[in-house]
Design a protein around this motif. Structure first.
Motif: not given
Length: 358
Positions: A281-291
């Protein structure tokens, strides 16, 4: 745009018994090379987006922190290449975390030559049985690492300890701190963390300090640092005056920060977010837990940070609450600031609830 950055290196030679960080044991140089390629691309992409490209347009970094898993698993040239992606201010604090077993004389000298200004060495304990149980370095390896750093001319060294480790007898942590301070004058900072509940095997409970012994250990440690005039600037951190970790202070006052790597957290433009926690997921540039952090949420967080850094103004509390908490021995007022008393440091969350919901 921020001028404070940290880089996560998600590899360790082996995982410590209590560790829950997002990392993997390094068994392949190819995996490390692939990761570093993506990491370099992530850094360049960030600056291209934020500054319209060009190294000369990049805001000089005030702090740069190489963080967990194990930055010292990197070779000299790998560290140099990552540092080269940043424009560094003249007085940039560049911190680098090390496992003792990685720090040879040659490696310490290479870090000094690269301009690393601050080393954080993971000691945890000097008790041999304790270190063996948690899969950490031996005491002799720790001493060798500190000898190597001293020989390389490193003059700003932090040592980390953890309370409540198994087979670490009462008084061992303070005794070890004193021993290292006496032997190595370039130790300018010491962190003492509490092992979080649930981050250890159950059979450690009977081999570790009980609650009363923990309270006593922490109190004795605070008294020692007070006697040598070190600054207790956060619940778990003490520093010789002017040697507080500037990078860590950014976390406690909502200073914008950007993190690079797997699971790295950032806080910019009033938004907090994390990189993905898995490699794919990191290699796909994904980000999580945005607030988005509202003003109310930021104020609540500020109360937490101010309490932990002994900078909560006394007039934040109503006179009646201030009087009650003082009479109960939970807080004391110093220079119009609220300080948790050593025996109530462990009950920080309870006191925080009383402050926030009174």
């Amino acid at each position: 745009m921020t001028s404070n950055f940290y880089i996560h290196i998600p590899f360790c030679r082996k995982r410590c018994t209590y560790c829950t960080f997002a990392l993997v044991p390094l068994r392949s140089d190819m995996k490390k090379r692939l990761y570093l390629e993506h990491l370099t691309h992530e850094i360049d992409e960030y600056f291209t987006k934020e500054t319209w490209g060009g190294q000369q347009n990049r805001i000089p970094a005030r702090t740069l922190y190489f963080w967990w898993g194990t930055p010292s698993i990197l070779e000299r040239d790998e560290v140099s290449k990552l540092m080269g992606r940043f424009s560094l201010s003249e007085k940039c604090e560049i911190s680098f975390e090390c496992n003792p077993e990685d720090v040879s004389r040659e490696y310490a000298e290479s870090l000094a030559e690269l301009g690393i200004t601050r080393i954080s060495l993971w000691v945890q304990s000097l008790d041999e049985r304790c270190l063996e149980t948690i899969h950490r370095s031996s005491p002799s390896t720790i001493y060798h690492a500190l000898d190597s750093l001293e020989h390389a001319g490193m003059k700003n060294i932090n040592i980390d300890f953890i309370l409540w480790l198994p087979f670490s007898p009462p008084g061992e942590t303070l005794s070890s701190i004193k021993k290292l301070h006496t032997t190595y004058p370039h130790i300018t900072h010491t962190s003492v963390y509490l092992l979080e509940p649930g981050l250890y095997p159950r059979d450690w409970e009977n081999a570790s300090l009980n609650d009363t012994q923990q309270y006593d250990a922490y109190y004795e440690i605070t008294q020692y640092f007070e006697s040598i005039w070190w600054h207790h600037y956060e619940i778990s951190n003490w520093a010789r005056p002017w040697y507080e970790c500037r990078h860590n202070q950014n976390y406690w006052n909502h200073t914008p920060m950007h993190g690079f790597w797997l699971s790295a957290a950032s806080y910019e433009h009033g938004e907090r977010y994390e990189n993905a926690h898995s490699f794919n997921s990191y290699y796909r540039g994904e980000r999580v837990n945005r607030e988005i952090i509202s003003e109310k949420e930021q104020y609540t967080e500020s109360i937490i940070f101010w309490l932990r850094t002994f900078s909560l103004s006394a007039d934040t509390l109503s006179p009646s609450l201030q009087k009650r908490l003082t009479q109960e021995g939970k807080i004391e007022i110093c220079d119009e600031k609220i300080r948790l008393t050593p025996l109530w440091i462990f009950e920080e969350n309870r006191i925080l609830s009383e402050i926030l919901f009174s």
